[in-house]
Design a protein around this motif. Structure first.
Motif, PDB file in Angstrom:
ATOM      1  N   ARG A  95       0.833  -1.200   0.000  1.00 48.75           N
ATOM      2  CA  ARG A  95       0.000   0.000   0.000  1.00 48.75           C
ATOM      3  C   ARG A  95       0.869   1.253   0.000  1.00 48.75           C
ATOM      4  N   ALA A  96       0.241   2.335  -0.363  1.00 49.00           N
ATOM      5  CA  ALA A  96       0.966   3.612  -0.402  1.00 49.00           C
ATOM      6  C   ALA A  96       0.056   4.714   0.112  1.00 49.00           C
ATOM      7  N   VAL A  97       0.667   5.655   0.796  1.00 48.08           N
ATOM      8  CA  VAL A  97      -0.020   6.887   1.186  1.00 48.08           C
ATOM      9  C   VAL A  97       0.453   7.974   0.239  1.00 48.08           C
ATOM     10  N   MET A  98      -0.485   8.592  -0.477  1.00 56.35           N
ATOM     11  CA  MET A  98      -0.139   9.583  -1.491  1.00 56.35           C
ATOM     12  C   MET A  98      -0.613  10.961  -1.086  1.00 56.35           C
ATOM     13  N   GLU A  99       0.123  11.970  -1.576  1.00 55.06           N
ATOM     14  CA  GLU A  99      -0.208  13.361  -1.265  1.00 55.06           C
ATOM     15  C   GLU A  99      -0.020  14.201  -2.521  1.00 55.06           C
ATOM     16  N   GLU A 100      -1.000  15.036  -2.803  1.00 57.11           N
ATOM     17  CA  GLU A 100      -0.940  15.954  -3.947  1.00 57.11           C
ATOM     18  C   GLU A 100      -0.351  17.275  -3.472  1.00 57.11           C
ATOM     19  N   LYS A 101       0.813  17.643  -3.997  1.00 53.51           N
ATOM     20  CA  LYS A 101       1.450  18.882  -3.575  1.00 53.51           C
ATOM     21  C   LYS A 101       0.741  20.072  -4.204  1.00 53.51           C
ATOM     22  N   LEU A 102       0.396  21.077  -3.387  1.00 56.74           N
ATOM     23  CA  LEU A 102      -0.325  22.258  -3.856  1.00 56.74           C
ATOM     24  C   LEU A 102       0.435  23.519  -3.486  1.00 56.74           C
ATOM     25  N   PRO A 103       0.300  24.591  -4.287  1.00 57.74           N
ATOM     26  CA  PRO A 103       0.844  25.890  -3.882  1.00 57.74           C
ATOM     27  C   PRO A 103       0.192  26.338  -2.576  1.00 57.74           C
ATOM     28  N   PRO A 104       0.889  27.139  -1.779  1.00 53.62           N
ATOM     29  CA  PRO A 104       0.376  27.509  -0.450  1.00 53.62           C
ATOM     30  C   PRO A 104      -1.003  28.157  -0.473  1.00 53.62           C
ATOM     31  N   GLN A 105      -1.322  28.950  -1.514  1.00 54.79           N
ATOM     32  CA  GLN A 105      -2.591  29.669  -1.517  1.00 54.79           C
ATOM     33  C   GLN A 105      -3.801  28.753  -1.649  1.00 54.79           C
ATOM     34  N   PHE A 106      -3.575  27.485  -1.997  1.00 55.52           N
ATOM     35  CA  PHE A 106      -4.690  26.545  -2.099  1.00 55.52           C
ATOM     36  C   PHE A 106      -4.947  25.792  -0.811  1.00 55.52           C
ATOM     37  N   GLY A 107      -4.166  26.053   0.205  1.00 56.15           N
ATOM     38  CA  GLY A 107      -4.407  25.410   1.490  1.00 56.15           C
ATOM     39  C   GLY A 107      -3.671  24.092   1.639  1.00 56.15           C
ATOM     40  N   GLU A 108      -4.210  23.239   2.486  1.00 52.89           N
ATOM     41  CA  GLU A 108      -3.561  21.986   2.842  1.00 52.89           C
ATOM     42  C   GLU A 108      -3.602  21.003   1.672  1.00 52.89           C
ATOM     43  N   ALA A 111      -4.406  14.256   0.954  1.00 49.74           N
ATOM     44  CA  ALA A 111      -3.718  12.966   1.052  1.00 49.74           C
ATOM     45  C   ALA A 111      -4.741  11.855   0.861  1.00 49.74           C
ATOM     46  N   PHE A 112      -4.299  10.732   0.338  1.00 47.93           N
ATOM     47  CA  PHE A 112      -5.201   9.614   0.089  1.00 47.93           C
ATOM     48  C   PHE A 112      -4.386   8.321   0.066  1.00 47.93           C
ATOM     49  N   ARG A 113      -5.086   7.222   0.206  1.00 42.92           N
ATOM     50  CA  ARG A 113      -4.428   5.916   0.246  1.00 42.92           C
ATOM     51  C   ARG A 113      -4.573   5.201  -1.085  1.00 42.92           C
ATOM     52  N   PHE A 114      -3.508   4.467  -1.438  1.00 41.07           N
ATOM     53  CA  PHE A 114      -3.525   3.664  -2.657  1.00 41.07           C
ATOM     54  C   PHE A 114      -3.265   2.206  -2.264  1.00 41.07           C
ATOM     55  N   PRO A 115      -4.020   1.255  -2.812  1.00 41.75           N
ATOM     56  CA  PRO A 115      -5.174   1.446  -3.694  1.00 41.75           C
ATOM     57  C   PRO A 115      -6.407   1.889  -2.921  1.00 41.75           C
ATOM     58  N   ALA A 116      -7.289   2.598  -3.621  1.00 41.13           N
ATOM     59  CA  ALA A 116      -8.526   3.039  -3.002  1.00 41.13           C
ATOM     60  C   ALA A 116      -9.473   1.855  -2.844  1.00 41.13           C
ATOM     61  N   ARG A 117     -10.408   1.975  -1.921  1.00 36.34           N
ATOM     62  CA  ARG A 117     -11.357   0.887  -1.708  1.00 36.34           C
ATOM     63  C   ARG A 117     -12.220   0.653  -2.942  1.00 36.34           C
ATOM     64  N   SER A 124      -7.017   3.521  -9.245  1.00 32.04           N
ATOM     65  CA  SER A 124      -7.706   4.213  -8.150  1.00 32.04           C
ATOM     66  C   SER A 124      -8.013   5.639  -8.572  1.00 32.04           C
ATOM     67  N   ARG A 125      -9.209   6.099  -8.283  1.00 29.07           N
ATOM     68  CA  ARG A 125      -9.645   7.425  -8.702  1.00 29.07           C
ATOM     69  C   ARG A 125      -9.956   8.280  -7.476  1.00 29.07           C
ATOM     70  N   TYR A 126      -9.547   9.547  -7.578  1.00 32.30           N
ATOM     71  CA  TYR A 126      -9.735  10.487  -6.476  1.00 32.30           C
ATOM     72  C   TYR A 126     -10.230  11.814  -7.043  1.00 32.30           C
ATOM     73  N   GLU A 127     -10.843  12.591  -6.200  1.00 31.24           N
ATOM     74  CA  GLU A 127     -11.406  13.870  -6.648  1.00 31.24           C
ATOM     75  C   GLU A 127     -11.376  14.871  -5.499  1.00 31.24           C
ATOM     76  N   TYR A 128     -10.982  16.107  -5.810  1.00 21.07           N
ATOM     77  CA  TYR A 128     -11.048  17.188  -4.830  1.00 21.07           C
ATOM     78  C   TYR A 128     -11.252  18.507  -5.570  1.00 21.07           C
ATOM     79  N   HIS A 129     -11.488  19.576  -4.827  1.00 19.55           N
ATOM     80  CA  HIS A 129     -11.854  20.862  -5.431  1.00 19.55           C
ATOM     81  C   HIS A 129     -10.842  21.935  -5.049  1.00 19.55           C
ATOM     82  N   LEU A 130     -10.617  22.861  -5.980  1.00 21.54           N
ATOM     83  CA  LEU A 130      -9.719  23.993  -5.755  1.00 21.54           C
ATOM     84  C   LEU A 130     -10.400  25.275  -6.197  1.00 21.54           C
ATOM     85  N   HIS A 131     -10.044  26.373  -5.570  1.00 21.04           N
ATOM     86  CA  HIS A 131     -10.420  27.684  -6.095  1.00 21.04           C
ATOM     87  C   HIS A 131      -9.364  28.691  -5.680  1.00 21.04           C
ATOM     88  N   SER A 132      -9.152  29.673  -6.546  1.00 17.91           N
ATOM     89  CA  SER A 132      -8.135  30.694  -6.299  1.00 17.91           C
ATOM     90  C   SER A 132      -8.755  32.075  -6.475  1.00 17.91           C
TER      91      SER A 132
END
Length: 477
Positions: A95-108, A111-117, A124-132
């Motif tokens: 298994r792996a713990v993954m993290e999407e690196k973001l510029p500071p203005q997008f916040g934290e 992180a997600f686990r691979f493989p996803a359930r 494995s598919r993941y989804e999150y939202h951003l706004h600037s």
């Protein structure tokens, strides 16, 4: 467990450190008690995590990452959905713990686990939202994976992709409908539609195509061209507008240029910008959207007559000047995403020790290339085809005199000067108005629609008598 937390986390898991600790204790007990079975156990407990550590570094798991933005590009303050698909492309498990690196203005960073359930087909598919809230180009990613060996003893962390660029464009604000564009219908916002066949002087012709009725053959044009030419039933003249977007360092910076917004992907420096320049960018985007909705073809220039987006890192076609339709407006928005104040080396300014600003090294303190011959030639090439709209920063009276003659090349001419001290621009405004421009000066705190509407007020009106005299005398280039 609290004791194990003190050990470095980039080499072994708690389980790995526990085995090493147990192996060390067993080795000490074997020495004290003289037990060969304890010695064998201690060697096994110590070697197993070390072998796992060597294996995970020599045989690194390989992954494929697919990243999409919906929508892309995205406007400021609007949300975009980031969709990630991660698949293991090589052999190996764990298994792996993954993290999407973001510029500071997008916040934290998410992180997600691979493989996803919910993984399907090994992906494995993941989804999150951003706004600037700031325009710019931002590097989203890379995804870093912290994975373990199949026994969960050792750890290794690495980036598994290069990331992707998210373009955040300035959002246009709605402008009130006015008669400012001029010379196009009754309010300046409709295309001119002319029926052919009013006379032989203004008839439109084209080459004959199979199936064209012979009654449409234009014999005079046929004789001139030496091939069959036919009358066009109807021609549509697309109205045009020229927007001059000021980007000069000296026009917008209050001192040294300030860092703002996202980092352009082609270098490691922040965009050079200021509050007044951000206002000018939003104003330019709003004017372009306002005119594009009314079927205007747009031409974007800078104060030197060069393409307005020549130095924009986000411009799809930096050398382009002309834009039309929905695709053209989208190209303008993308080009404005990472546009910046032209640096001192572009504008002829120099920053000296302590951030002191010195003017261009030219006679009289005015750069002759600004509002000079090249710009006037560009305006002259499209003489009287539509309005000219200039979005300017601080403008000196000398620069205003150079720009004033450009009004003679447009159906109407409008200038907005955005500056921290509008009262200091009275001389420049008066010079522009005498040249035939409708001109206003506003602070960056003013609403763009209010500035746009102010052209209908008497204070923005040109000195029409002087303008008429100038045009009648043929002043221009």
């Amino acid at each position: 467990m609290a004791l194990l937390d003190r050990f470095p986390r980039h080499l072994f898991t708690h389980r790995g450190w526990g085995l090493l600790a147990a192996g060390a204790i067993s080795l000490a007990a074997a020495q004290i008690m003289g037990r060969r079975d304890l010695l064998s156990l201690s060697v096994l407990l110590i070697v197993l995590p070390l072998v796992a550590l060597a294996g995970i570094r020599l045989v690194k798991p390989r992954f494929q990452v697919y990243r999409e933005f919906h929508p892309s590009p995205v406007e400021t303050s609007a949300a975009t959905t980031v969709r990630l698909a991660v698949a293991r492309s090589g052999s190996g498990g764990g298994r792996a713990v993954m993290e999407e690196k973001l510029p500071p203005q997008f916040g934290e960073s998410p992180a997600f686990r691979f493989p996803a359930r919910s993984a399907t087909g090994g992906t494995s598919r993941y989804e999150y939202h951003l706004h600037s809230t700031q325009r710019g180009q931002y590097l989203i990613g890379p995804v870093t994976a912290e994975f373990t060996d199949p026994f969960g003893l050792s750890l290794h962390r690495q980036a598994i992709d290069d990331g992707d660029i998210l373009t955040v464009t300035p959002a246009a604000v709605e402008l009130p409908v006015t008669g400012l564009a001029g010379a196009r219908g009754n309010d300046g916002i409709t295309a001119t539609r002319t029926r052919a066949n009013p006379s032989d002087d203004d008839v439109m012709t084209r080459e004959y195509r199979p199936g064209d009725p012979m009654r449409r053959v234009h014999w005079a044009a046929t004789a001139r061209h030496g091939e069959l030419m036919v009358r066009q039933e109807e021609s549509v003249t697309t109205p045009e507008a020229t927007i001059i977007l000021d980007q000069r360092f000296g026009a917008f910076s209050g001192g040294a240029a300030s860092g703002f917004g996202g980092t352009a992907p082609r270098d490691s420096h922040e965009m050079a910008s200021s509050g007044t320049f951000e206002w000018a960018v939003v104003a330019a985007m709003s004017v372009c959207a306002h005119l594009a909705e009314r079927n205007y073809a747009l031409r974007m220039l800078d104060p030197r007559g060069e393409p307005a987006f020549l130095r924009s890192p986000s411009a799809p076609e930096p050398d382009s000047e002309e834009y039309s339709g929905t695709s053209g407006l989208q190209a303008i928005a993308e080009s404005l995403a990472a546009i910046r104040i032209s640096g001192p080396h572009h504008a002829g300014w120099e920053l000296h020790t302590g951030g002191e600003k010195h003017g261009p090294k030219v006679h009289g303190g005015h750069d002759p290339d600004v509002f000079g011959d090249q710009l006037m030639d560009k305006l002259s090439a499209h003489r009287m085809r539509g309005p000219i709209i200039a979005v300017l920063g601080r403008t000196s009276p000398e620069e205003a005199r150079a720009l004033a003659q450009g009004a003679g090349y447009g159906a109407n001419a409008f200038a907005i000067i955005v500056t921290d001290r509008p009262e200091d621009s009275e001389d420049a405004l008066e010079t522009l108005r005498r040249g035939g421009w409708r001109a206003v000066a506003v602070p960056a705190t003013a609403a763009v629609p209010v500035a746009w509407s102010s052209f209908d007020q008497d204070g923005a009106a040109p000195a029409t008598a002087a303008a008429d005299v100038r045009r009648g005398a043929g002043v221009g280039r």
